[in-house]
Design an enzyme around this catalytic site. Structure first.
Site, mmCIF file in Angstrom:
data_model
loop_
_atom_site.group_PDB
_atom_site.id
_atom_site.type_symbol
_atom_site.label_atom_id
_atom_site.label_comp_id
_atom_site.label_asym_id
_atom_site.label_seq_id
_atom_site.Cartn_x
_atom_site.Cartn_y
_atom_site.Cartn_z
ATOM 1 N N VAL A 48 41.662 -36.397 59.400
ATOM 2 C CA VAL A 48 40.713 -35.340 59.097
ATOM 3 C C VAL A 48 39.757 -35.441 60.797
ATOM 4 O O VAL A 48 40.395 -33.920 61.577
ATOM 5 C CB VAL A 48 39.376 -35.812 58.360
ATOM 6 C CG1 VAL A 48 37.963 -34.462 58.669
ATOM 7 C CG2 VAL A 48 40.121 -34.935 56.733
ATOM 8 N N LYS A 86 44.535 -47.470 67.041
ATOM 9 C CA LYS A 86 44.419 -46.969 66.703
ATOM 10 C C LYS A 86 44.455 -45.952 67.449
ATOM 11 O O LYS A 86 45.340 -44.737 68.609
ATOM 12 C CB LYS A 86 43.172 -46.072 65.559
ATOM 13 C CG LYS A 86 43.781 -44.848 65.163
ATOM 14 C CD LYS A 86 43.070 -43.919 64.149
ATOM 15 C CE LYS A 86 42.635 -44.945 63.167
ATOM 16 N NZ LYS A 86 41.946 -43.808 62.074
ATOM 17 N N THR A 98 34.064 -36.305 53.086
ATOM 18 C CA THR A 98 34.071 -35.842 51.103
ATOM 19 C C THR A 98 33.180 -36.266 51.388
ATOM 20 O O THR A 98 33.557 -37.650 50.961
ATOM 21 C CB THR A 98 35.406 -35.729 51.047
ATOM 22 O OG1 THR A 98 35.790 -35.471 51.370
ATOM 23 C CG2 THR A 98 34.765 -34.869 49.330
ATOM 24 N N LEU A 116 41.142 -28.105 55.143
ATOM 25 C CA LEU A 116 42.375 -29.161 55.372
ATOM 26 C C LEU A 116 42.722 -30.299 54.467
ATOM 27 O O LEU A 116 43.184 -30.809 53.648
ATOM 28 C CB LEU A 116 42.249 -29.582 56.632
ATOM 29 C CG LEU A 116 42.142 -31.476 57.327
ATOM 30 C CD1 LEU A 116 43.577 -32.114 56.830
ATOM 31 C CD2 LEU A 116 41.875 -31.343 58.781
ATOM 32 N N LYS A 125 32.443 -28.844 48.374
ATOM 33 C CA LYS A 125 33.927 -29.660 48.881
ATOM 34 C C LYS A 125 34.455 -30.407 47.694
ATOM 35 O O LYS A 125 35.447 -30.800 47.362
ATOM 36 C CB LYS A 125 32.969 -30.553 49.881
ATOM 37 C CG LYS A 125 34.437 -31.615 50.155
ATOM 38 C CD LYS A 125 35.678 -30.814 50.669
ATOM 39 C CE LYS A 125 36.544 -32.013 50.985
ATOM 40 N NZ LYS A 125 37.985 -31.340 51.379
ATOM 41 N N CYS A 152 42.573 -37.814 48.782
ATOM 42 C CA CYS A 152 41.753 -36.949 48.203
ATOM 43 C C CYS A 152 41.458 -36.876 47.442
ATOM 44 O O CYS A 152 40.271 -36.791 46.425
ATOM 45 C CB CYS A 152 41.341 -35.580 49.171
ATOM 46 S SG CYS A 152 41.504 -35.873 51.390
HETATM 47 C C1 UDX Z 1 43.741 -31.936 49.486
HETATM 48 C C2 UDX Z 1 43.364 -30.488 49.244
HETATM 49 O O1 UDX Z 1 44.316 -29.737 48.108
HETATM 50 C C3 UDX Z 1 42.579 -30.111 50.106
HETATM 51 O O2 UDX Z 1 41.437 -28.903 50.494
HETATM 52 C C4 UDX Z 1 41.126 -31.244 50.714
HETATM 53 O O3 UDX Z 1 41.067 -30.968 52.485
HETATM 54 C C5 UDX Z 1 41.923 -32.565 51.325
HETATM 55 O O4 UDX Z 1 43.045 -33.054 49.932
HETATM 56 P P1 UDX Z 1 45.740 -33.141 50.475
HETATM 57 O O5 UDX Z 1 45.054 -34.404 50.189
HETATM 58 O O6 UDX Z 1 46.493 -32.925 52.332
HETATM 59 O O7 UDX Z 1 45.040 -31.740 50.218
HETATM 60 O O8 UDX Z 1 46.839 -32.439 49.247
HETATM 61 P P2 UDX Z 1 47.381 -31.287 48.058
HETATM 62 O O9 UDX Z 1 48.020 -30.483 49.311
HETATM 63 O O10 UDX Z 1 46.334 -30.746 47.389
HETATM 64 O O11 UDX Z 1 48.477 -32.040 47.211
HETATM 65 C C6 UDX Z 1 47.597 -33.133 45.999
HETATM 66 C C7 UDX Z 1 48.126 -33.321 45.714
HETATM 67 O O12 UDX Z 1 48.705 -32.595 44.576
HETATM 68 C C8 UDX Z 1 49.895 -33.682 46.147
HETATM 69 O O13 UDX Z 1 50.648 -34.742 45.688
HETATM 70 C C9 UDX Z 1 50.912 -32.888 45.718
HETATM 71 O O14 UDX Z 1 52.104 -32.964 44.995
HETATM 72 C C10 UDX Z 1 50.006 -32.124 43.585
HETATM 73 N N1 UDX Z 1 50.208 -30.676 43.348
HETATM 74 C C11 UDX Z 1 49.588 -29.908 44.173
HETATM 75 C C12 UDX Z 1 51.087 -30.877 42.703
HETATM 76 O O15 UDX Z 1 51.654 -31.489 41.625
HETATM 77 N N2 UDX Z 1 50.884 -29.718 41.932
HETATM 78 C C13 UDX Z 1 50.255 -28.785 42.880
HETATM 79 O O16 UDX Z 1 50.505 -26.955 42.208
HETATM 80 C C14 UDX Z 1 49.869 -28.570 43.503
#
Ligand code: UDX
Length: 444
Positions: free
Chosen positions: A11, A35, A121, A153, A208, A264
């Protein structure tokens, strides 16, 4: 404006580079010297489309600087964004020690008015806790405000999500702090016309957690529907499509599969529930969301077992290790959990992931890594799909049919049209859809 970002992980680094790209002078700070070294050498410590190039360009322009000194983040800066990690303890309790430590260091270095802005968060109440730490530690007469400005994001689309956000939430009761944050985002607001929600800190913090918990709820809901489909012969994909056409529901985050993972969603569901309970509010819905999510993997393993009989000794190709497509992130990855459980059950696993194999090999040394999906499937009793990488949906099924030992696909992400896979001569077990077979096991 002169901004700083403390914690340049996924982030923080994206935020720092994007804020530099819209013209601000940004200092990114992280105590992790290794890093910082990687970034200064022109690389990024994670896979995220467009970030390496953006960081390099902003470092070269001089608008982005990187340091290991947290105290530097506050001196002469208008806003400090705090983007350090907020892991959960095994109980689900959020561990805010990194936030508190940063707040202490920043407090002692305040030399002029600054807005300390939490972007990680965090549970509701953290902004107030930061205020108390800073009041206790800051030099007498130090001027500061606290704000909450949550990040939305998604990994894989982080740069676009930052530069074209769906909304900007600014939580602070200080008009001076709100004006500075509005200015910081000015070019983005002007360019995209995105809504700006100004509110108090507690509401911003809850936006959030509520957003992530709701996304997780959608996924667990459809996964539970998938379970009913598996018992009744109905098709979850058609149900999700038809549900999603209702604008009150919306079509996104209704993909059934092996559950959500990542840094997240799992953490935020647990932390939100824990926090609600600490305020005397039970949130049983989130307990159920979490439980459905864990059970999905067990159900998936049953499907694999259904497909190959005994897992012990089975030769399995695992496609996908990252927690979702487009990233090398393995944190709380359902795919890694599945691979580990298959190994524990005695299966021989050859795995392929387009981005995450190096780290996966360290975490699970018994996994044999393949060079591509076909190589993973060589001699396999079943292909087991765990991550929704689009390239898996594009494989040549005829070629795949020639390399496997038994033409069986168990798809935890519903990547294929069942009829296409059956037409190519495979048995196809997916999530919440009827099993199809283009292959007669008895004749094998
Ligand atoms: C998430 C939130 O979407 C984002 O808004 C926040 O800021 C950070 O957390 P991210 O961790 O990048 O983002 O993943 P995301 O795209 O939300 O997917 C999370 C998980 O859900 C993945 O394992 C994905 O495979 C799964 N997923 C997503 C499903 O199983 N089904 C879906 O329909 C969508």
């Amino acid at each position: 404006m002169r901004l700083a970002v403390v914690g340049i992980g996924h982030v923080g680094l994206v935020h720092a580079a994007c804020m530099a790209s819209i013209g601000h002078d940004v200092l990114g700070v992280d105590e992790d010297a290794a890093k910082v070294e990687v970034i200064l050498a022109g690389s990024t410590p994670f896979v995220e489309p467009g970030v390496t190039e953006l960081v390099r360009a902003e470092l070269a322009s001089g608008r982005l600087q990187i340091s290991t000194q947290v105290a530097d983040a506050v001196r002469g800066r208008d806003i400090v964004f705090v983007c350090v990690g907020t892991p959960t303890r095994p109980t689900g309790e959020p561990d805010l020690s990194q936030v508190e430590r940063v707040a202490q260091t920043l407090a002692e270095a305040i030399d002029d008015y600054v807005v300390i802005t939490e972007k990680s968060t965090v549970p509701v109440g953290t902004g107030e806790a930061i205020r108390r730490v800073i009041e206790a530690r800051a030099p007498a007469g130090a001027e500061f405000d606290i704000a909450s400005n949550p990040e939305f994001l998604q990994e894989g689309t982080a740069v676009r999500d930052t530069l074209e956000p769906t909304r900007i939430v600014i939580g602070s009761t200080s008009e001076r702090a709100r004006a500075l944050l509005r200015d910081a985002y000015g070019p983005i607001i002007e360019q995209t016309g995105c809504p700006v929600i100004e509110t108090d800190i507690e509401t911003a913090e809850l936006v959030k957690h509520s957003s992530n918990a709701f996304l997780a709820t959608k996924i667990s809901f459809i996964n539970q529907v998938a379970e009913i489909c598996e018992q009744t012969g109905a098709d979850v994909e058609t149900i999700a499509y038809a549900m999603g056409l209702d604008p009150r529901i919306g079509s996104r985050f209704l993909s059934a599969g092996i559950g959500y993972g990542g840094e997240c969603l799992p953490k935020d569901v647990q932390a939100y529930r824990y926090t609600a309970e600490s305020y005397g509010v039970a949130f049983p819905l989130l307990h159920a969301v979490d439980q459905v999510n864990s059970e999905r993997r067990a159900r998936f393993l049953e499907r694999v077992q259904e497909a190959v009989g005994d897992l012990a000794g089975a030769r399995l190709a695992v496609w996908g290790l990252a927690f979702k497509a487009g990233t090398d992130d393995l944190r709380r990855s359902p795919a890694m959990d599945v691979a580990e459980r298959l190994l524990q059950a005695g299966a021989h696993v050859r795995a392929f992931d387009p981005a995450a194999m190096t780290d996966a090999a360290t975490l699970l040394p018994d996994l044999v890594m393949a060079i591509d999906p076909y190589d993973a499937a060589e001699g396999a009793d079943a292909v087991v799909i765990c991550t929704e990488w689009p390239e898996f949906a594009e494989v040549d099924l005829e070629r795949l049919r020639r390399v496997v030992s038994r033409p069986v696909i168990v798809d935890g992400r519903n990547l294929f049209e069942p009829a296409d896979v059956a037409a190519a001569g495979f048995s196809y077990l997916s999530m919440g859809r009827p099993t199809v077979s283009g292959w007669d096991d008895a004749t094998a």
